[in-house]
Design a protein around this motif. Structure first.
Motif, mmCIF file in Angstrom:
data_model
loop_
_atom_site.group_PDB
_atom_site.id
_atom_site.type_symbol
_atom_site.label_atom_id
_atom_site.label_comp_id
_atom_site.label_asym_id
_atom_site.label_seq_id
_atom_site.Cartn_x
_atom_site.Cartn_y
_atom_site.Cartn_z
ATOM 1 N N TYR A 23 26.978 24.135 57.360
ATOM 2 C CA TYR A 23 27.154 22.863 56.644
ATOM 3 C C TYR A 23 27.292 21.746 57.653
ATOM 4 N N ARG A 24 27.176 20.500 57.150
ATOM 5 C CA ARG A 24 27.448 19.349 57.998
ATOM 6 C C ARG A 24 28.897 18.948 57.828
ATOM 7 N N ALA A 25 29.520 18.563 58.943
ATOM 8 C CA ALA A 25 30.894 18.076 58.855
ATOM 9 C C ALA A 25 30.910 16.823 57.976
ATOM 10 N N PRO A 26 31.941 16.676 57.157
ATOM 11 C CA PRO A 26 31.975 15.550 56.216
ATOM 12 C C PRO A 26 32.386 14.261 56.922
ATOM 13 N N GLU A 27 32.414 13.196 56.175
ATOM 14 C CA GLU A 27 32.886 11.913 56.663
ATOM 15 C C GLU A 27 34.283 12.111 57.247
ATOM 16 N N GLY A 28 34.504 11.592 58.437
ATOM 17 C CA GLY A 28 35.819 11.775 59.065
ATOM 18 C C GLY A 28 35.874 13.045 59.903
ATOM 19 N N GLY A 29 34.812 13.856 59.839
ATOM 20 C CA GLY A 29 34.758 15.063 60.653
ATOM 21 C C GLY A 29 35.654 16.173 60.133
ATOM 22 N N CYS A 30 35.708 17.288 60.876
ATOM 23 C CA CYS A 30 36.601 18.386 60.505
ATOM 24 C C CYS A 30 36.979 19.166 61.755
ATOM 25 N N THR A 31 37.919 20.077 61.583
ATOM 26 C CA THR A 31 38.477 20.822 62.701
ATOM 27 C C THR A 31 38.267 22.311 62.467
ATOM 28 N N LEU A 32 38.131 23.052 63.537
ATOM 29 C CA LEU A 32 38.048 24.508 63.438
ATOM 30 C C LEU A 32 39.245 25.020 62.636
ATOM 31 N N LYS A 52 30.993 27.004 65.427
ATOM 32 C CA LYS A 52 29.752 26.241 65.505
ATOM 33 C C LYS A 52 28.725 26.850 64.569
ATOM 34 N N ALA A 53 27.775 26.034 64.139
ATOM 35 C CA ALA A 53 26.757 26.511 63.212
ATOM 36 C C ALA A 53 26.042 27.731 63.780
ATOM 37 N N ALA A 54 25.726 28.685 62.896
ATOM 38 C CA ALA A 54 25.073 29.911 63.344
ATOM 39 C C ALA A 54 23.580 29.694 63.525
ATOM 40 N N GLY A 55 23.030 28.692 62.862
ATOM 41 C CA GLY A 55 21.610 28.382 62.989
ATOM 42 C C GLY A 55 20.756 29.245 62.087
ATOM 43 N N GLY A 56 19.421 29.053 62.180
ATOM 44 C CA GLY A 56 18.527 29.842 61.366
ATOM 45 C C GLY A 56 18.274 29.237 59.999
ATOM 46 N N TRP A 57 18.775 28.068 59.728
ATOM 47 C CA TRP A 57 18.491 27.392 58.462
ATOM 48 C C TRP A 57 17.648 26.160 58.758
ATOM 49 N N ASP A 58 16.934 25.720 57.761
ATOM 50 C CA ASP A 58 16.166 24.480 57.886
ATOM 51 C C ASP A 58 17.149 23.304 57.890
ATOM 52 N N PRO A 59 17.247 22.574 59.036
ATOM 53 C CA PRO A 59 18.270 21.532 59.158
ATOM 54 C C PRO A 59 18.184 20.495 58.036
ATOM 55 N N ALA A 60 16.999 20.287 57.505
ATOM 56 C CA ALA A 60 16.842 19.280 56.461
ATOM 57 C C ALA A 60 17.563 19.693 55.185
ATOM 58 N N LYS A 61 17.723 21.020 55.014
ATOM 59 C CA LYS A 61 18.303 21.494 53.751
ATOM 60 C C LYS A 61 19.815 21.697 53.831
ATOM 61 N N ILE A 62 20.393 21.501 55.010
ATOM 62 C CA ILE A 62 21.825 21.780 55.149
ATOM 63 C C ILE A 62 22.648 20.682 54.482
ATOM 64 N N ARG A 63 23.555 21.091 53.639
ATOM 65 C CA ARG A 63 24.344 20.126 52.882
ATOM 66 C C ARG A 63 25.674 19.848 53.596
ATOM 67 N N ALA A 64 26.357 18.834 53.116
ATOM 68 C CA ALA A 64 27.620 18.465 53.760
ATOM 69 C C ALA A 64 28.790 19.185 53.091
ATOM 70 N N ILE A 65 29.835 19.425 53.867
ATOM 71 C CA ILE A 65 31.087 19.953 53.321
ATOM 72 C C ILE A 65 31.567 18.961 52.270
ATOM 73 N N HIS A 66 31.974 19.454 51.117
ATOM 74 C CA HIS A 66 32.390 18.540 50.060
ATOM 75 C C HIS A 66 33.698 17.828 50.422
ATOM 76 N N ARG A 67 34.690 18.613 50.805
ATOM 77 C CA ARG A 67 35.929 17.975 51.258
ATOM 78 C C ARG A 67 36.787 18.943 52.060
ATOM 79 N N VAL A 68 37.653 18.378 52.852
ATOM 80 C CA VAL A 68 38.609 19.162 53.629
ATOM 81 C C VAL A 68 39.932 19.139 52.872
ATOM 82 N N LEU A 69 40.515 20.315 52.652
ATOM 83 C CA LEU A 69 41.764 20.371 51.886
ATOM 84 C C LEU A 69 42.939 19.908 52.742
ATOM 85 N N ASP A 70 43.924 19.353 52.042
ATOM 86 C CA ASP A 70 45.070 18.801 52.744
ATOM 87 C C ASP A 70 46.113 19.888 53.023
#
Ligand code: ADP
Ligand code: ZN
Length: 727
Positions: A23-32, A52-70
């Motif tokens: 996935y793509r890190a969301p707005e504001g980024g994220c942490t391991l 880190k991303a494992a790769g092997g996916w079409d980068p155009a199709k990778i979606r963003a993380i919806h949200r990081v939980l508090d």
């Protein structure tokens, strides 16, 4: 490790997939380690930022993380623990992750709940109960407290508190519902310890101060003060600012235990088990992660809580079979406690009067430390144990209490003392037999006989829980009025007891007779205080609870468990008998334990009676070692199940033939054979057993082995490392 917005990361989800997703890190980024919600197809699922991303996916199709939980991110040590535990038990990581995130509504903003804080001074009218509340509230130093917790610590009903709120002496406020737990006072001094206890607690405290990992067996008969000793270790651990976890086998234990903790530390610990409400579960999970819970008491799954700095794990009654989870992820909480502790530099205390052979061997070999409490605290003595030779007793048909046992019970009744009659069999009768044709009523779904439960007026399958009405006529030959109960369960022994002692107060303690764990706990407390003269009980009374008035234990069928093909039958019987016997005479009065048996010469019965534990364990260990059995060798069980009998055997045979990967590590495979219970819930079950030396890497070989076979739809395969039961 931080990931900036849009950077690609791998997320491990709780979905049954065999890999992480990118996935793509969301707005504001994220942490391991961040707990996140991600889109998956049309759904949103939860997961953890795994790397880190494992790769092997079409980068155009990778979606963003919806949200990081508090919530605090998963710590690296927890990642390690889940990974290692998954590897050991051959469990897919997502299933492990589910164990570690079993708290409802983690991602939601905390709801509000009412809390109490001090108000405008003392109330105009003061009573003893109000005084107790004001004093208890003062101990919180102005920190908000839940009404139920305040009522608990003041020992009053909530109506007293409501009165004080009305009077303005206490204020009600809204607060996020995940409140920190009341602080424990570790500066309080515990009970003065005996020399034995002092040495043991001193050793544990010394080990805690080292700040490293270690496992210690704390062995001592019931009543020798093991709890007292490990609570000292808990105090030392908390004083160092680290968290402590005590695992208990069954919640029936915890009422007494919680009051003991409260007496020792002035407040109750956090609780984690199936009897805890969803709101409290979530509070516990979050507070453990944030440091608002110092001390947790829980069932085996508490091991997967996100502790910030766990310094001590106590596994009380470490031999107890309920530490082995028998469905879903098949893990043994005792062994996983040792693994977790080794990863977070914590100490493990394995407490038991009758340790498992595994632990006994580890202590003998020096892998674990060993501390022994040799005598019981105060004047309490181990009960005298004696066999009643049933061959010599005059037994009428359909009775199970021998004249000798009855006479002993009468003596206790006359003296105003309690008797426990122990039989590890629920229900009224294990078998319902047709006296006309010999048919035994079985379960329609399983190859198990149905057990009559007279209180519920039904037959029940103890395998799958199916019930049916007790029929009028035999389902096989259709003759009426010939069905008869055969053999005893606790309900039937209760009936016999009531007839034999009509004036005695008889109580039956069997888990299925209570609507809730709470009701059962309440009943146990009443009985301990003297509400019954004769207690009839199944396995659950054999654990932990204190019965000061109890002076006689009668084991109705000591032979139960000696038969059967189970590797651990002897060990189990030995432990159970010693524990049941340990119930008697815990206070000043000496106790007695009587074992009804048809085999007084059997080595297990003899070892129990002679009290020569070391001899029993040494002999048992030698036998296992000679046979290459655990804990000297390693076993793994494979259970295949399917509605289609042919398919299970075909797959079982295919597995047995494809044993190349196993042979490469010198492991042997036995079977396929029908499992001891060959059909459960309509599914046929076949078992294979793999036996290997302890020094070989068995798990990768097993994984490779089962991966070779394509499983038919509807066929389930489960792998059980170190199987405990052979069902
Ligand atoms: P175990 O855990 O080995 O069964 P416990 O710690 O429950 O033993 O002790 C049994 C009983 O004896 C408990 O009621 C406990 O409070 C009491 N006891 C044990 N050691 C002491 C001590 N040093 N001082 C006072 N009471 C003690
Ligand atoms: Zn059944």
């Amino acid at each position: 490790m931080r990931f900036g917005e849009g950077e690609l990361v791998a997320v491990l989800t709780t979905q049954p997939l065999d890999r992480t997703l990118d996935y793509r890190a969301p707005e504001g980024g994220c942490t391991l380690g961040d707990f996140v919600e991600v889109p998956l197809g049309p759904r949103r699922v939860s997961g953890v930022v795994w790397g880190k991303a494992a790769g092997g996916w079409d980068p155009a199709k990778i979606r963003a993380i919806h949200r990081v939980l508090d919530v605090p991110p998963m710590r690296e040590e927890m990642v390690d623990f889940l990974t290692r535990a998954a590897g050991y038990t051959i469990t897919p990581l997502p299933a492990m992750l589910r164990l570690a995130t079993r708290a409802p509504g983690l991602g939601e903003a905390p709801g509000m709940r009412k809390v109490l804080v001090p108000g405008h001074g003392e109330p105009a009218r003061m009573t003893d109960a109000r005084r107790a509340v004001m004093d208890a509230l003062a101990e919180y130093d102005g920190a908000p407290v839940l009404q139920s917790e305040l009522a608990q610590s003041a020992g009053v009903t909530t109506s007293v508190i409501k009165g004080l709120v009305k009077a303005g002496a206490i204020l009600e406020q809204d607060s996020p519902c995940d409140l920190p737990y009341p602080p424990l006072d570790v500066t309080r001094i515990g009970k003065p310890l005996t020399e034995d206890q002092e040495t043991a607690s001193g050793t544990l405290i010394h080990a805690l101060k080292s700040g490293g990992y270690g496992t210690t067996l704390l062995k001592g008969v019931t009543g020798s003060g093991k709890t007292e000793v490990y609570l000292e270790a808990v105090a030392a651990c908390l004083a160092r600012g680290r968290q402590a976890l005590v695992l208990l086998p069954e919640i029936a234990l915890s009422a007494e235990f919680l009051s003991r903790v409260e007496a020792r530390f002035g407040a109750r610990p956090a609780e984690w088990h199936s009897g805890v409400t969803m709101t409290e579960r979530r509070r516990c999970w979050r507070m453990v992660a944030e440091g608002g819970a110092q001390f947790v008491v829980g069932a085996r799954s508490a091991l997967f809580l996100p502790f910030r700095d766990l310094g001590l794990i106590v596994v009380d009654e470490e031999h107890d079979t309920s530490y082995k989870q028998e469905d879903g992820v098949l893990y043994n909480a005792r062994d996983m406690a040792v693994l977790r502790a080794s990863l977070c530099s914590a100490q493990v205390v394995l407490a038991s009067a009758t340790p498992s052979l595994e632990t006994w061997v580890n202590a003998e070999s020096g892998k674990y430390g060993k501390l022994s409490l040799t005598s019981r605290f105060g004047d309490a003595e181990l009960p005298a144990m004696r066999a009643i030779d049933m061959r010599a007793e005059d037994m009428p048909a359909n009775q199970w209490l021998s004249p000798s046992l009855r006479a002993a019970t009468q003596t206790r009744l006359d003296a105003g003392e309690q008797t426990l009659l122990f039989l590890n069999r629920r229900g009224y009768a294990p078998v319902t037999l047709c006296r006309a044709c010999g048919h035994q009523i079985g379960c329609d779904e399983c190859d198990a006989r149905m057990v009559e439960h007279r209180f519920q007026k039904r037959l029940m399958c103890h395998q799958c829980g199916a019930t049916k009405q007790i029929p009028e006529k035999c389902p096989s030959c259709e003759v009426e009025g010939k069905l008869a109960p055969v053999g005893p369960g606790v309900e039937r022994v209760a009936e016999e007891t009531k007839a034999a002692f009509p004036d005695a107060r008889v109580a039956v303690l069997s888990s299925d007779l209570f609507s809730s764990a709470r009701a059962l706990k309440a009943q146990i407390v009443e009985i301990a205080e003297g509400a019954a003269d004769i207690i009839i009980g199944t396995q659950l009374v054999a654990k932990g609870h204190n019965f000061p008035l109890l002076t006689l234990v009668g084991v109705v069928d000591a032979d139960l468990g000696l038969q059967g093909s189970d590797l651990r039958a002897a060990e189990r019987t030995f432990q159970l008998m010693r524990q049941v016997a340990g119930r008697a005479g815990r206070a000043e009065k000496p106790g007695e334990a009587l074992l009804q048996t048809f085999q007084p010469e059997h080595p297990v019965i003899r070892a129990i009676l002679s009290g020569d534990e070391e001899a029993f364990w040494t002999a048992e260990a030698q036998e296992r070692e000679a046979a290459g059995m655990p804990p000297f060798g390693r076993l793994a069980g494979v259970i295949l199940s399917s509605p289609d009998l042919q398919a299970v055997f075909d797959t079982g045979n295919a597995l047995a033939r494809a044993d190349g990967p196993l042979r490469r590590v010198g492991a042997q495979v036995y079977g396929p054979a029908p499992a001891p219970i060959a059909r459960v819930r309509g599914r046929h079950r076949v078992r294979l057993l793999v036996k290997a030396s302890k020094s070989v890497p068995l798990q990768p070989a097993l994984a490779e082995w089962v991966a070779q076979i394509k499983l038919p739809r509807d066929l389930r395969l489960s792998l059980d490392i170190d199987p405990q039961s052979f069902f």
